[in-house]
Design a protein around this motif. Structure first.
Motif, PDB file in Angstrom:
ATOM      1  N   ALA A  65       0.848  -1.201   0.000  1.00 47.46           N
ATOM      2  CA  ALA A  65       0.000   0.000   0.000  1.00 47.46           C
ATOM      3  C   ALA A  65       0.883   1.251   0.000  1.00 47.46           C
ATOM      4  CB  ALA A  65      -0.930  -0.025   1.205  1.00 47.46           C
ATOM      5  N   GLU A  66       1.973   1.209   0.756  1.00 48.24           N
ATOM      6  CA  GLU A  66       2.903   2.357   0.773  1.00 48.24           C
ATOM      7  C   GLU A  66       3.545   2.545  -0.602  1.00 48.24           C
ATOM      8  OE1 GLU A  66       4.384   2.478   5.457  1.00 48.24           O
ATOM      9  OE2 GLU A  66       5.795   1.833   3.920  1.00 48.24           O
ATOM     10  N   THR A  67       3.947   1.433  -1.228  1.00 46.79           N
ATOM     11  CA  THR A  67       4.562   1.524  -2.559  1.00 46.79           C
ATOM     12  C   THR A  67       3.585   2.148  -3.547  1.00 46.79           C
ATOM     13  OG1 THR A  67       5.918  -0.401  -2.054  1.00 46.79           O
ATOM     14  CG2 THR A  67       5.657   0.124  -4.385  1.00 46.79           C
ATOM     15  N   CYS A  68       2.333   1.771  -3.405  1.00 43.58           N
ATOM     16  CA  CYS A  68       1.278   2.310  -4.268  1.00 43.58           C
ATOM     17  C   CYS A  68       1.134   3.825  -4.067  1.00 43.58           C
ATOM     18  CB  CYS A  68       0.017   1.569  -3.848  1.00 43.58           C
ATOM     19  SG  CYS A  68      -1.297   1.783  -4.929  1.00 43.58           S
ATOM     20  N   LYS A  69       1.171   4.268  -2.811  1.00 41.03           N
ATOM     21  CA  LYS A  69       1.048   5.703  -2.512  1.00 41.03           C
ATOM     22  C   LYS A  69       2.248   6.470  -3.081  1.00 41.03           C
ATOM     23  CE  LYS A  69      -0.674   9.382  -0.594  1.00 41.03           C
ATOM     24  NZ  LYS A  69      -1.939   9.959  -1.112  1.00 41.03           N
ATOM     25  N   ILE A  70       3.443   5.859  -2.981  1.00 36.58           N
ATOM     26  CA  ILE A  70       4.656   6.517  -3.497  1.00 36.58           C
ATOM     27  C   ILE A  70       4.542   6.681  -5.021  1.00 36.58           C
ATOM     28  CG2 ILE A  70       7.164   6.206  -3.805  1.00 36.58           C
ATOM     29  CD1 ILE A  70       7.011   4.629  -1.028  1.00 36.58           C
ATOM     30  N   LEU A  71       3.964   5.671  -5.677  1.00 33.63           N
ATOM     31  CA  LEU A  71       3.842   5.718  -7.139  1.00 33.63           C
ATOM     32  C   LEU A  71       2.677   6.579  -7.605  1.00 33.63           C
ATOM     33  CD1 LEU A  71       4.708   2.017  -7.847  1.00 33.63           C
ATOM     34  CD2 LEU A  71       5.828   3.965  -8.931  1.00 33.63           C
ATOM     35  N   SER A  72       1.658   6.719  -6.781  1.00 33.48           N
ATOM     36  CA  SER A  72       0.483   7.526  -7.155  1.00 33.48           C
ATOM     37  C   SER A  72       0.119   8.468  -6.014  1.00 33.48           C
ATOM     38  CB  SER A  72      -0.701   6.598  -7.475  1.00 33.48           C
ATOM     39  OG  SER A  72      -0.488   5.882  -8.639  1.00 33.48           O
ATOM     40  N   TYR A 112      14.774  -4.912  -1.230  1.00 36.38           N
ATOM     41  CA  TYR A 112      13.576  -5.688  -1.573  1.00 36.38           C
ATOM     42  C   TYR A 112      12.371  -4.781  -1.316  1.00 36.38           C
ATOM     43  CZ  TYR A 112      10.841 -10.115  -1.669  1.00 36.38           C
ATOM     44  OH  TYR A 112       9.986 -11.144  -1.973  1.00 36.38           O
ATOM     45  N   VAL A 113      11.323  -4.918  -2.112  1.00 35.00           N
ATOM     46  CA  VAL A 113      10.133  -4.075  -1.936  1.00 35.00           C
ATOM     47  C   VAL A 113       9.519  -4.291  -0.550  1.00 35.00           C
ATOM     48  CG1 VAL A 113       8.502  -5.734  -2.963  1.00 35.00           C
ATOM     49  CG2 VAL A 113       8.072  -3.272  -3.194  1.00 35.00           C
ATOM     50  N   ASN A 114       9.811  -5.446   0.071  1.00 37.88           N
ATOM     51  CA  ASN A 114       9.329  -5.745   1.430  1.00 37.88           C
ATOM     52  C   ASN A 114      10.149  -4.941   2.448  1.00 37.88           C
ATOM     53  OD1 ASN A 114       8.649  -7.876  -0.381  1.00 37.88           O
ATOM     54  ND2 ASN A 114       8.126  -9.206   1.327  1.00 37.88           N
ATOM     55  N   THR A 115      10.058  -3.624   2.371  1.00 36.77           N
ATOM     56  CA  THR A 115      10.729  -2.692   3.287  1.00 36.77           C
ATOM     57  C   THR A 115       9.776  -1.523   3.532  1.00 36.77           C
ATOM     58  OG1 THR A 115      11.778  -1.803   1.286  1.00 36.77           O
ATOM     59  CG2 THR A 115      13.191  -3.078   2.735  1.00 36.77           C
ATOM     60  N   THR A 116      10.029  -0.762   4.584  1.00 38.22           N
ATOM     61  CA  THR A 116       9.172   0.399   4.871  1.00 38.22           C
ATOM     62  C   THR A 116       9.463   1.528   3.872  1.00 38.22           C
ATOM     63  OG1 THR A 116      10.831   1.329   6.338  1.00 38.22           O
ATOM     64  CG2 THR A 116       9.162  -0.096   7.353  1.00 38.22           C
ATOM     65  N   ALA A 117       8.530   2.464   3.778  1.00 35.80           N
ATOM     66  CA  ALA A 117       8.739   3.644   2.918  1.00 35.80           C
ATOM     67  C   ALA A 117       9.955   4.426   3.407  1.00 35.80           C
ATOM     68  CB  ALA A 117       7.492   4.520   2.937  1.00 35.80           C
ATOM     69  N   ALA A 118      10.142   4.498   4.739  1.00 33.10           N
ATOM     70  CA  ALA A 118      11.284   5.247   5.302  1.00 33.10           C
ATOM     71  C   ALA A 118      12.600   4.642   4.825  1.00 33.10           C
ATOM     72  CB  ALA A 118      11.205   5.230   6.823  1.00 33.10           C
ATOM     73  N   LEU A 119      12.682   3.331   4.817  1.00 31.27           N
ATOM     74  CA  LEU A 119      13.924   2.673   4.377  1.00 31.27           C
ATOM     75  C   LEU A 119      14.137   2.869   2.868  1.00 31.27           C
ATOM     76  CD1 LEU A 119      16.366   1.102   5.157  1.00 31.27           C
ATOM     77  CD2 LEU A 119      15.005  -0.957   5.367  1.00 31.27           C
ATOM     78  N   LYS A 120      13.054   2.913   2.125  1.00 30.82           N
ATOM     79  CA  LYS A 120      13.185   3.108   0.667  1.00 30.82           C
ATOM     80  C   LYS A 120      13.786   4.481   0.338  1.00 30.82           C
ATOM     81  CE  LYS A 120       9.665  -0.134  -1.046  1.00 30.82           C
ATOM     82  NZ  LYS A 120       8.967  -0.665   0.136  1.00 30.82           N
ATOM     83  N   THR A 121      13.658   5.432   1.262  1.00 28.66           N
ATOM     84  CA  THR A 121      14.192   6.777   0.956  1.00 28.66           C
ATOM     85  C   THR A 121      15.710   6.766   0.794  1.00 28.66           C
ATOM     86  OG1 THR A 121      14.421   7.422   3.296  1.00 28.66           O
ATOM     87  CG2 THR A 121      12.320   7.967   2.213  1.00 28.66           C
ATOM     88  N   ILE A 122      16.399   5.751   1.368  1.00 34.94           N
ATOM     89  CA  ILE A 122      17.874   5.734   1.249  1.00 34.94           C
ATOM     90  C   ILE A 122      18.360   4.627   0.307  1.00 34.94           C
ATOM     91  CG2 ILE A 122      18.327   6.868   3.464  1.00 34.94           C
ATOM     92  CD1 ILE A 122      19.077   3.969   4.507  1.00 34.94           C
ATOM     93  N   ARG A 294      10.538   7.409  -4.022  1.00 31.05           N
ATOM     94  CA  ARG A 294      10.100   7.157  -5.397  1.00 31.05           C
ATOM     95  C   ARG A 294      11.278   6.791  -6.317  1.00 31.05           C
ATOM     96  NH1 ARG A 294       5.203   8.825  -8.896  1.00 31.05           N
ATOM     97  NH2 ARG A 294       5.952   7.812 -10.768  1.00 31.05           N
ATOM     98  N   ARG A 295      12.428   7.376  -6.018  1.00 30.74           N
ATOM     99  CA  ARG A 295      13.606   7.187  -6.873  1.00 30.74           C
ATOM    100  C   ARG A 295      13.934   5.693  -7.031  1.00 30.74           C
ATOM    101  NH1 ARG A 295      19.531   7.700  -5.838  1.00 30.74           N
ATOM    102  NH2 ARG A 295      18.867   6.889  -3.833  1.00 30.74           N
ATOM    103  N   CYS A 296      13.969   4.955  -5.913  1.00 28.11           N
ATOM    104  CA  CYS A 296      14.365   3.537  -6.014  1.00 28.11           C
ATOM    105  C   CYS A 296      13.274   2.698  -6.689  1.00 28.11           C
ATOM    106  CB  CYS A 296      14.765   2.971  -4.645  1.00 28.11           C
ATOM    107  SG  CYS A 296      13.415   2.717  -3.489  1.00 28.11           S
ATOM    108  N   ILE A 297      12.015   3.121  -6.545  1.00 24.50           N
ATOM    109  CA  ILE A 297      10.929   2.352  -7.185  1.00 24.50           C
ATOM    110  C   ILE A 297      10.901   2.661  -8.694  1.00 24.50           C
ATOM    111  CG2 ILE A 297       8.460   1.835  -7.181  1.00 24.50           C
ATOM    112  CD1 ILE A 297       8.421   2.708  -4.239  1.00 24.50           C
ATOM    113  N   ASP A 298      11.115   3.927  -9.043  1.00 19.93           N
ATOM    114  CA  ASP A 298      11.212   4.268 -10.476  1.00 19.93           C
ATOM    115  C   ASP A 298      12.370   3.513 -11.130  1.00 19.93           C
ATOM    116  OD1 ASP A 298       9.049   5.942 -10.544  1.00 19.93           O
ATOM    117  OD2 ASP A 298      10.205   7.798 -10.330  1.00 19.93           O
ATOM    118  N   ASN A 299      13.508   3.420 -10.398  1.00 17.34           N
ATOM    119  CA  ASN A 299      14.656   2.668 -10.938  1.00 17.34           C
ATOM    120  C   ASN A 299      14.285   1.206 -11.147  1.00 17.34           C
ATOM    121  OD1 ASN A 299      16.319   4.868 -11.020  1.00 17.34           O
ATOM    122  ND2 ASN A 299      17.284   4.482  -9.033  1.00 17.34           N
ATOM    123  N   MET A 300      13.503   0.656 -10.214  1.00 17.20           N
ATOM    124  CA  MET A 300      13.082  -0.746 -10.360  1.00 17.20           C
ATOM    125  C   MET A 300      12.235  -0.926 -11.627  1.00 17.20           C
ATOM    126  SD  MET A 300      10.630  -3.015  -7.862  1.00 17.20           S
ATOM    127  CE  MET A 300       9.067  -2.203  -8.176  1.00 17.20           C
TER     128      MET A 300
END
Ligand code: 13P
Ligand code: SF4
Length: 305
Positions: A65-72, A112-122, A294-300
């Motif tokens: 759900a967090e990944t979805c919010k980051i993307l939209s 891995y996508v199985n991480t919190t939004a906070a961790l995805k920021t780095i 968003r940067r790491c998800i866009d890269n994915m």
């Protein structure tokens, strides 16, 4: 109301309210039947980036759900059941990984996508189980710091032997509990069956498998295979879905313990109650978290497509 009446009412309300329902492959069949899209984490991420409806209702766990919010970020994103988390996603926090990252400055931090939004920021790049090997190969760095799942990381390292992959000790408590002896026992019971497992299983298990892949990958493999029997080494729901989809084949769960209580926590009644405004949780992330994560998800999506 019976299940089918509940489904009809959900379909009516979702159209009226302009809601897109996204469901992970693990959720119950009666939920995937009313979803706009059902699939693995990679497929859900791609769909989340293309949604046209005003609201997205995620039937799965919090990190999706967090990944979805980051993307939209302009959409209202709802998690159907707020207790649906993922213990692996909570194993490592941002401060801890920032400290590790400082020790490996020339490594690409692959999360891995199985991480919190906070961790995805780095993180430099995000991956899912179906895209990790492809992304590791495509990366223009031969040094990878892989978090948090050491089993998926070990699987990636084996497929990309020319790169150095550093692992930390995280993982899925459900998949990592499967032992190589469980594979031997299942094969002894079903000697003709092919073994299909998720890469979150330990290397001793994936090494014994005929196929290793994501939930979508396992389902696609079993459907197109000429074989008639399969031992399924991922959450028990996948064997059940496959049994409905392919009644002429036989699907056996690798062990009866492959049950994810978090994925199981979302019910059809939850979805109904969310659409009535009585349940669920709106995912709220601050603008800075969304921008950085968003940067790491866009890269994915760019490297995994
Ligand atoms: P998928 O990549 O197949 O969606 O798997 C995610 C997951 O949480 C497996 O336990
Ligand atoms: Fe998390 Fe494991 Fe459940 Fe997947 S199966 S959601 S990795 S706890």
């Amino acid at each position: 109301m019976n299940i089918s009446q509940l489904q009809q009412e959900i379909l009516r309300m979702k159209k009226e309210q302009d809601v897109c329902i996204l469901a992970h492959s693990y959720v119950a069949r009666e939920i995937s039947e009313i979803a706009d899209y059902t699939g693995d984490s990679y497929g859900l991420s791609v769909e989340a980036s293309k949604v046209t409806q005003r609201t997205v209702l995620m039937c799965g766990v919090r990190f999706m759900a967090e990944t979805c919010k980051i993307l939209s970020p302009e959409k209202r994103v709802l998690l159907s059941n707020p207790i649906a988390g993922c213990p692996m996603a909570e194993q490592m926090d941002k401060d801890m990984i920032e400290a590790v990252k400082a020790q490996y400055p020339d490594y690409t931090l692959m999360a891995y996508v199985n991480t919190t939004a906070a961790l995805k920021t780095i993180a430099d790049v995000c991956v899912t189980s179906s895209s990790a090997v492809k992304i590791a190969k495509a990366l223009d760095n031969d040094k990878i710091l892989f978090i948090p799942d050491c089993n998926l990381g070990a699987f990636v390292a084996k497929q990309v032997p020319d790169k150095t992959v550093k692992l930390l000790q995280g993982g899925c408590p459900i998949h990592a509990a499967v032992r190589p002896a469980d594979v031997d026992a299942a094969k002894a019971l079903h000697p003709e069956a092919l073994v299909l497992v998720h890469p979150e299983c330990v290397p001793g298990v994936t090494e014994k498998a005929d196929y290793v892949g994501s939930t979508t990958g396992i389902m696609a493999y079993a459907k197109q295979s000429d074989a008639k029997e399969f031992i399924i080494g991922t959450e028990i729901s996948i064997a059940e879905h496959l049994q409905y989809d392919c009644p002429d084949k036989m699907f056996y769960p690798l062990t009866k313990h492959l049950i994810c209580p978090n994925m199981k926590s979302t019910t059809l009644v939850d979805v109904y109650r969310v659409l009535r405004g009585e349940f669920g949780e709106e995912i709220l992330l601050d603008d800075e978290t969304i921008r950085l994560a968003r940067r790491c998800i866009d890269n994915m999506i760019a490297l995994g497509g």
